[in-house]
Motif scaffolding. Sequence first.
Motif, short mmCIF file in Angstrom:
data_model
loop_
_atom_site.label_atom_id
_atom_site.label_comp_id
_atom_site.label_asym_id
_atom_site.label_seq_id
_atom_site.Cartn_x
_atom_site.Cartn_y
_atom_site.Cartn_z
N PRO A 197 -3.94 -0.27 -4.68
CA PRO A 197 -3.90 -0.64 -6.10
C PRO A 197 -2.95 -1.79 -6.38
O PRO A 197 -3.23 -2.68 -7.18
CB PRO A 197 -3.41 0.65 -6.79
N MET A 198 -1.83 -1.79 -5.67
CA MET A 198 -0.85 -2.85 -5.88
C MET A 198 -1.42 -4.18 -5.43
O MET A 198 -1.28 -5.20 -6.10
CB MET A 198 0.41 -2.52 -5.08
N CYS B 155 6.89 -3.34 1.95
CA CYS B 155 6.66 -3.80 0.57
C CYS B 155 6.00 -2.72 -0.29
O CYS B 155 5.64 -2.99 -1.42
CB CYS B 155 5.72 -5.01 0.56
N SER B 156 5.83 -1.54 0.27
CA SER B 156 5.00 -0.53 -0.40
C SER B 156 5.64 0.01 -1.68
O SER B 156 4.94 0.52 -2.54
CB SER B 156 4.71 0.63 0.54
N ALA C 235 5.41 8.11 -11.89
CA ALA C 235 6.25 7.30 -11.00
C ALA C 235 5.38 6.40 -10.13
O ALA C 235 5.74 5.26 -9.84
CB ALA C 235 7.12 8.21 -10.13
N TYR C 236 4.23 6.92 -9.70
CA TYR C 236 3.33 6.12 -8.87
C TYR C 236 2.77 4.93 -9.66
O TYR C 236 2.77 3.79 -9.18
CB TYR C 236 2.19 6.98 -8.34
N LEU D 168 2.97 -1.02 -10.82
CA LEU D 168 3.25 -2.11 -11.76
C LEU D 168 4.50 -2.89 -11.35
O LEU D 168 4.48 -4.12 -11.24
CB LEU D 168 3.43 -1.52 -13.17
N VAL D 169 5.57 -2.16 -11.12
CA VAL D 169 6.86 -2.83 -10.86
C VAL D 169 6.85 -3.54 -9.52
O VAL D 169 7.34 -4.67 -9.40
CB VAL D 169 8.00 -1.78 -10.92
#
Lengths: 477, 172
Positions: free
Chosen positions: B38-39, B72-73, B107-108, B113-114
């Motif tokens: 998703p990221m 980077c996860s 949190a996920y 997003l962050v």
Amino acid sequence: MKNLLNPKWIFIVHTLPVVLLSLIFFGEYQIIHTLLDEESLGLWRILGVGLMGLIFVNFAYGLFRFLRGERVSIAYAILALPLHIGFIYWYFGNLDQIIPWTIPRWMIAGDFPIYVGTFLMPSLAYCLFVLVTWLTPKEKEHKVWKSFGLAIAVPINWYIFGTIILPLWRNVDFRFSEHVFIVLFIVSTLVFIFFLVRGLYVLTLRKIKISEDYELAGKIILFIVLPLLGLLTNNTFFFTNDSHLYGGVLGDFNHYSFYVLALLNGIALCLPSREDKVYRLGLFVVRSVTFSFIFYFFLVTLPFLPFSIIAILAVGLGFLLMLPLAIFVFHVIKLSEDFSFLKAFYPKNILWLISGLGFLLLPTLVTLDYYHHRQTLHEVLEYVYEPDFEKAYDIDKKALEKTIQVVEDVKGDRFPIFSKKQPYLSAYFNWIVLDNLTLSNAKIKKIRSVFFGGDAEISTRSDIKNPEVKISNLKTQ
Amino acid sequence: MLSKDKTIYFFVAAVVFIGLKFWYTVLTTDDLFTFLLPMVTFLEVLTHSTAPFLEGEGFYLEAADVLINKSCSGFNLWLMCFLMLSFLGVSHSKNKLIVLPISLLVAYLFTVLVNSSRIFVSILVQEFITNQLGIDEKIVHEAIGITTNLGFLILLYFTAEKLLSHEKPPQS
């Protein structure tokens, strides 16, 4: 008194693990002490005294509190955290002498070096939980600064725990000190800036409360002047000869529609909320329509939000980044107030339908516009490469010019900022109009030459040697 | 302060945290494919490029020439945020049973997003800052990461705390 602040927890999270740790160290010392030099032996004595000291002090405090029936205080956490972290740092800093390389590795248990961090981690975590328990606001604080300070301390505690304290359960390398310094530096900078912003916000609120006459002036500045200024800043930031190469800082928002919508949104937010159901309904509709516009800019600036606070101190770009959030929040509040007022006169479902349709209006118009571009492009490609000679083509040249221009810009730009793209909208455009493909330079050039004049690359397949030969007439039967 | 039943919930959250933390140490980039996807999709939209998955390596973001792998996860950010939200939720919420799963999910989403924002901003400005200010690239990269993660964490906390401690007015 069965909760986390019960002093019995100290015996479980600290005394027990550290006693175990001490026994492990004692056992290891018994094995290797004959191979240690004076310097190492000295460090082992300090280690032993340090561990005994930690056990005694914490146990004594826990027992003292338990016998008096009192909770663990915040002072314990504030003192215990640096004490334990300091001990862990000292241990890792001297590990090469505590377990020198002259000791054969088979004498040392594999995970031995990380035991200190591992066995002291429950104590560190407990100190954190004590801090957070005391700092989480339960009642409304009368002193604004204290309340804010306590509130901001909570997420910072969690963050410091995750980035500095937690890694201590394993061995840390030489870069860890640098990492800690960077974390603490950024943390203190952000804390300072948050306090500064909050201070300005509180001051601004107080000034507005002085006189309601200033309220409208303030709104006009915040919702009309600053957004237009923000768009202008975004679009003209590069005051150089190369400014034509760039659309803008965050994207290309030069089109007049952005200014018009910003103005319309500002007016909608500045208009007073009268107790008139028809007027209020109209206002609700307008605000619902423009909400998608402000929501778009909120999404565009969202990734940069933490930096906006820092950017305010810099060029003033901070306004570009923070304004959409401020307006977004205010817009949501206004819509909510309008909804609460109107539900006394109209059914809730109707109001939800109106707001939903209003919100979707702008995206729908954008989608229809993009579909028109798609139709135009497909028509053009058919006309140029596979013309149907029985069909009359009516090409929208203006739309075609825009499409070709976008395709050319997209090919040139890497990133959506400092570019001629629009965040999200360009990706949406490419998906609808181009199916996420692109046109080759040859095709673009050919299309331009057919519709707008200019040179076109001639296909080598025909291999025309005499440039004077041209088709002058074409008839079909 | 926390009562006994709240302590139990927080203890469970701590156990979940420790379990996931240990699990992370044995995960590879391939194992984190679903977590990263998703990221990376979000980044593909932001950077208007594609990021094919290279087995054993990670996602290669073509526009920026960067490899997005396990480091980077944002897994650690996810765990940190989960703990913070769990504690907040258990402290304020009446329905404590759903606090932990909801905290994990929120949190996920927050992490996606962050973390995407962090990588996106790094891609855009890291080189510029490194060249203009002459600071070591690794320090700039770390500073951007800390600013993004901590900045958003503070905002999330304020938002969550306001939402959870908001009391509904009595119905007339």
